[in-house]
Scaffold this motif. Structure first.
Motif, PDB file in Angstrom:
ATOM      1  N   THR A 182      14.583   3.772 -10.480  1.00 15.28           N
ATOM      2  CA  THR A 182      15.140   4.319 -10.291  1.00 15.28           C
ATOM      3  C   THR A 182      13.408   5.569 -10.274  1.00 15.28           C
ATOM      4  OG1 THR A 182      15.370   6.428 -11.660  1.00 15.28           O
ATOM      5  CG2 THR A 182      17.038   5.488 -10.390  1.00 15.28           C
ATOM      6  N   ALA A 183      12.433   5.603 -11.199  1.00 11.46           N
ATOM      7  CA  ALA A 183      11.301   6.268 -12.015  1.00 11.46           C
ATOM      8  C   ALA A 183       9.866   5.366 -11.313  1.00 11.46           C
ATOM      9  CB  ALA A 183      11.340   6.165 -13.172  1.00 11.46           C
ATOM     10  N   ALA A 184      10.781   4.020 -11.241  1.00 12.90           N
ATOM     11  CA  ALA A 184       9.333   2.702 -11.528  1.00 12.90           C
ATOM     12  C   ALA A 184       9.113   2.178  -9.494  1.00 12.90           C
ATOM     13  CB  ALA A 184      10.724   0.891 -11.574  1.00 12.90           C
ATOM     14  N   ASP A 185       7.313   2.125 -10.095  1.00 12.93           N
ATOM     15  CA  ASP A 185       6.908   2.366  -8.918  1.00 12.93           C
ATOM     16  C   ASP A 185       6.214   0.413  -8.773  1.00 12.93           C
ATOM     17  OD1 ASP A 185       6.192   4.725  -7.771  1.00 12.93           O
ATOM     18  OD2 ASP A 185       4.685   4.691  -9.584  1.00 12.93           O
ATOM     19  N   GLY A 186       6.697  -0.441 -10.217  1.00 10.61           N
ATOM     20  CA  GLY A 186       6.729  -1.155  -9.915  1.00 10.61           C
ATOM     21  C   GLY A 186       6.683  -2.508 -10.889  1.00 10.61           C
ATOM     22  N   VAL A 217       0.380  -5.196 -11.638  1.00 13.24           N
ATOM     23  CA  VAL A 217       2.018  -4.867 -11.396  1.00 13.24           C
ATOM     24  C   VAL A 217       1.950  -5.265  -9.968  1.00 13.24           C
ATOM     25  CG1 VAL A 217       2.418  -2.435 -11.541  1.00 13.24           C
ATOM     26  CG2 VAL A 217       1.065  -2.806 -13.271  1.00 13.24           C
ATOM     27  N   VAL A 218       3.641  -5.700  -9.992  1.00 13.89           N
ATOM     28  CA  VAL A 218       3.895  -5.929  -8.385  1.00 13.89           C
ATOM     29  C   VAL A 218       4.694  -4.931  -8.216  1.00 13.89           C
ATOM     30  CG1 VAL A 218       5.707  -7.073  -7.532  1.00 13.89           C
ATOM     31  CG2 VAL A 218       4.572  -8.498  -9.786  1.00 13.89           C
ATOM     32  N   VAL A 219       3.730  -4.538  -6.798  1.00 15.31           N
ATOM     33  CA  VAL A 219       4.364  -2.951  -6.202  1.00 15.31           C
ATOM     34  C   VAL A 219       4.971  -3.261  -5.621  1.00 15.31           C
ATOM     35  CG1 VAL A 219       3.399  -0.790  -4.951  1.00 15.31           C
ATOM     36  CG2 VAL A 219       1.402  -2.089  -5.967  1.00 15.31           C
ATOM     37  N   LEU A 220       6.757  -2.805  -5.908  1.00 13.27           N
ATOM     38  CA  LEU A 220       7.848  -2.759  -5.460  1.00 13.27           C
ATOM     39  C   LEU A 220       7.664  -1.821  -4.129  1.00 13.27           C
ATOM     40  CD1 LEU A 220      10.095  -1.955  -8.542  1.00 13.27           C
ATOM     41  CD2 LEU A 220      10.067  -4.165  -6.526  1.00 13.27           C
ATOM     42  N   ASN A 221       8.099  -2.651  -3.711  1.00 14.21           N
ATOM     43  CA  ASN A 221       8.252  -1.924  -1.728  1.00 14.21           C
ATOM     44  C   ASN A 221       7.034  -1.651  -1.374  1.00 14.21           C
ATOM     45  OD1 ASN A 221      11.015  -2.194  -1.325  1.00 14.21           O
ATOM     46  ND2 ASN A 221      11.561   0.337  -2.213  1.00 14.21           N
TER      47      ASN A 221
END
Length: 431
Positions: free
Chosen positions: A395-399, A417-421
């Motif tokens: 929930t706190a992750a950007d990537g 870093v893979v940027v989620l969304n």
């Protein structure tokens, strides 16, 4: 997986390559324009008309001949008779003659004879418009030769306005409507079945059993359905199968008619891990089992013969592992089935705020928050404890940081870093 099958232990890159090689875009279908958003166009769209279909006004004002108003200024205004009034959706009753003006609204066809539209702000607004004595005084000639949008300025008749393979966003939908297309042929989007299994699981509606300490909520089905929705895909949730071959086969049969199947948990070698056996009974061909990533090593991929050979994604049961493997391995494959070519989340190189050790022979994917620094660079902070059962770490992750097996990263060191969304999506895989 069955005891006789040894783990394949593919690298993340090889696993992703195998999955993408195992799926193909679905067939095309005709969809109403209002239901085509996010789909991939399966045909070229050719315009049967010019856009705009006539010269039209870009301003509310007065259509004139430039020669009649050149030199107009506050000190030397030009006054012209107003011989017609043209609102949007109407045409002038006659051509504009020398020394005349016609009031016109934005989008209205420019009358023959006019080559300029003087915006109303550069006039006195006109007097007695519609009467024989109607006139307008022009205080500025800055709009001479301007504010006329030419016929075909945007699109010429016969132009290919949208190419096959285009992802349909709001702008493409608008353009398709403008050239008269109430529907479009697009690549069909898959319906994806989701099956969770485990005697310990209950839906959230039965939370009292969780409160009593007897069960846990089946969060994976909710997470996967949401991840599918984020990708513009339809989920068919098959419920929760119990840890028996009979229950699993009964639930798996509910995926009939779907285009892909995702299962979570039950594919290890435990005494009560019956998913692999149930799938084997349904003539499933397994391409691989086990990937060198953490979290998410218990990943499998194959095709279910009894369900028409649809692709099967066997995901681990821990919630973080489920979400991570979906993001990196399953989502790209499903987007390819939709006809997309840009299917991967973007990645970026940032600095790591804390030391990190990827001990062992697995690539690590710690969840990170990206904090923008004063110099516009980003610093990656771990989201907290990184156990695969700690759902709050997502929930706190950007990537997801990509840490090669055996790497020892120091604070301030570079990490990808893979940027989620993240957007826009890219063709190049991150792993």
């Amino acid at each position: 997986m069955p005891a006789e099958r040894a783990p394949d232990w593919l690298s993340a890159g090889d696993a992703l390559q195998a999955i993408l090689a195992g799926v193909q875009p679905l067939a095309a279908e005709e969809r109403p324009l209002m239901q085509a958003l996010g789909s991939v166009l399966a045909e070229d769209v050719v315009s049967p008309v010019d856009l705009p279909p006539w010269d039209n006004s870009a301003m509310d004002g007065f259509a004139v001949r430039a020669a009649d108003v050149l030199g107009a200024s506050p000190e030397a205004p030009v006054t012209l008779p107003v011989v017609d009034d043209v609102p949007a959706g109407h045409f002038a009753s006659r051509a504009l003659g020398p020394g005349e003006a016609i009031r016109i609204m934005t989008g209205a066809p420019v009358p023959d004879g006019a080559d300029s539209v003087i915006r109303v702000e550069h006039t006195d607004g006109g007097v007695e418009i519609g009467a024989a004595a109607g006139r307008v005084t022009i205080h500025l000639d800055a709009d001479t030769g301007r504010n006329v949008r030419s016929r075909g300025e945007d699109v010429d008749e016969g132009d290919v306005v949208l190419r096959a393979g285009t992802v349909l966003r709001a702008a493409e939908i608008a353009l398709a409507a403008a050239v008269g297309r109430p529907s479009l042929r697009v690549v069909r989007r898959p319906v994806v079945a989701i099956l969770a299994s485990g005697d310990e699981l209950v839906p959230v509606e039965e939370f009292e059993q969780v409160r009593a300490g007897r069960r846990i909520v089946n969060t994976n089905s909710y997470a996967l359905a949401a991840q599918l929705a984020e990708a513009g895909l339809e989920a068919r949730v098959l419920g929760i199968a119990r840890d028996t071959p009979e229950s699993l086969i009964e639930h798996l049969k509910l995926a009939a008619g779907c285009d892909a199947l995702i299962t979570t948990a039950g594919i290890s070698v435990g005494e009560h891990d019956h998913v692999a056996g149930a799938l084997q009974a349904m003539d499933t061909e397994v391409d691989f089992w086990r990937v060198r990533v953490r979290p998410g090593s218990a990943l499998a991929f194959g095709r279910v013969g009894a369900l028409g050979g649809i692709p099967w994604f066997g995901l681990p049961g821990n919630p973080v592992s489920t979400m991570v493997t979906f993001a990196l391995f399953v989502r790209p494959a499903l987007l390819r089935m939709c006809g997309h070519t840009r299917i991967h989340f973007p990645s970026m190189t940032v600095r790591l705020a804390v030391p990190y050790s990827a001990r062992g022979d697995l690539m690590h994917l710690p969840r990170v928050r990206l904090d923008r620094q004063a110099d516009e660079s980003f610093l990656a902070q771990l989201t907290g404890p990184q156990g695969s059962g700690i759902a709050s770490s997502m929930t706190a992750a950007d990537g997801l940081a990509i840490v090669p097996a055996g790497a020892e990263l120091r604070p301030g060191g570079a990490v990808r870093v893979v940027v989620l969304n993240g957007a826009p999506l890219v063709e190049q895989p991150p792993v």
